[in-house]
Design an enzyme around this catalytic site. Structure first.
Site: not given
Length: 320
Positions: A45, A132, A167
């Site tokens: 990430e 994201k 994530c």
């Protein structure tokens, strides 16, 4: 689809904030992994720009008008990648020459906001974005939310499907269902560190999606942040904020490559390394015998998921 694909995770320390230097380092890592035989290469990430650890490790970072936080945000905006970024030309040339794919996280600027983007670089094609959807907890101080327009995976010429989530998106049931519906064969789960609970999520994703999962983490120390800040031009208030953080190792890798039966094909430790595994793609069809959450193990007569893939730009300009 090919019977085997060689997959690698490059677990390394980023160059925080100074993305120009980070891209130079990224190219070196990709070149080495490609020469080692990797065909798809994953990084964790926000490898480009580094994970904003001060949100978790500097106790005053969330204070209103904190000068160090404001300085770091400005530096991130100034250094962030943009769509069509020409700084990626050396990486794209390498991807084309080696015929590999590279999944790497980056801070991306769109207009005046930052996004957490997991980019997939593909031979002779534009990079594929996945922004994201939900920044977690303190991350909302930095990143804007993505939308459904970047939930599409890549379909390679051989038919293999490669997607990614970032994530805690890997714990979003409907995001997982949307990705499973698109038939992923290889899934990149991008994490800052693959701690135990993140390993559980990655292995669960592999089993539920009947796919291979590249759970990619990074490593990072306070000294990396201070060095990156210096490379990015420095700032006294930002330096003071980062200096208040613990000097211990703050991200500790733990990357792993997981098979559809949840077995771990390759496991990294807590330091810099490249892990690589040969993915036997026939395992996917065999695993689907007992479980296909998007097919024979679903109940579309009871459950239905609607996915809005329209870009949410907020302002629409029209000649009419």
């Amino acid at each position: 689809m090919r019977k085997t694909i060689n997959a690698a995770i490059v677990q390394a320390a980023p160059v925080p904030l100074a993305i120009d230097h980070g891209i130079e380092q990224l190219v070196q890592h990709v070149d080495k992994a490609a020469r080692d035989g990797a065909e798809i290469i994953a990084f964790g990430e926000t490898f480009l720009g580094g994970y904003p650890l001060w949100l978790d490790e500097a106790s005053d970072a969330a204070m209103w008008d904190h000068p160090g936080t404001q300085a770091l945000h400005r530096i991130m905006l100034e250094n962030a990648v943009v769509e069509g970024d020409q700084r990626f030309a050396p990486l794209q040339e390498l991807v084309d020459r080696h015929d590999v794919m590279v999944s790497v996280g980056a801070h991306e600027r769109r207009r005046s906001s930052l996004y957490n983007n997991q980019l997939l670089f593909r031979p002779n094609a534009k990079p594929l974005s996945h922004r994201k959807l939900v920044p977690t907890h303190g991350e909302r101080l930095i990143w804007m939310r993505g939308d459904g327009s970047t939930l599409k995976p890549h379909v390679a010429e051989d038919g293999s499907v490669i997607g990614s989530l970032i994530c805690w998106e890997n714990w979003m049931p409907m995001a997982r269902a949307a990705m499973h519906n698109q038939g992923e064969h290889i899934h990149v789960a991008a994490w800052p560190t693959v701690r135990e609970s993140y390993s559980v999520a990655s292995r669960h994703y592999a089993f539920e999606g009947r796919c291979f999962v590249l759970a990619a983490g990074t490593i990072q120390h306070q000294s990396d942040l201070l060095h990156g800040l210096e490379l990015a031009g420095g700032n006294a208030a930002a330096h003071e904020l980062l200096s208040a953080m613990d000097s211990k190792q703050l991200q500790s890798g733990g990357s792993q490559i997981v098979a559809p039966d949840t077995s771990i094909l390759a496991q990294a430790g807590s330091q810099s390394e490249i892990i690589i595994a040969e993915l036997d793609m026939e395992q996917i069809g065999e695993a689907l015998t007992s479980l296909d959450t998007d097919g024979h193990y679903s109940r579309p007569d009871i459950f239905e998921l609607s996915v809005n893939t329209k870009a949410q730009d907020g302002v629409v300009w029209s000649d009419s």
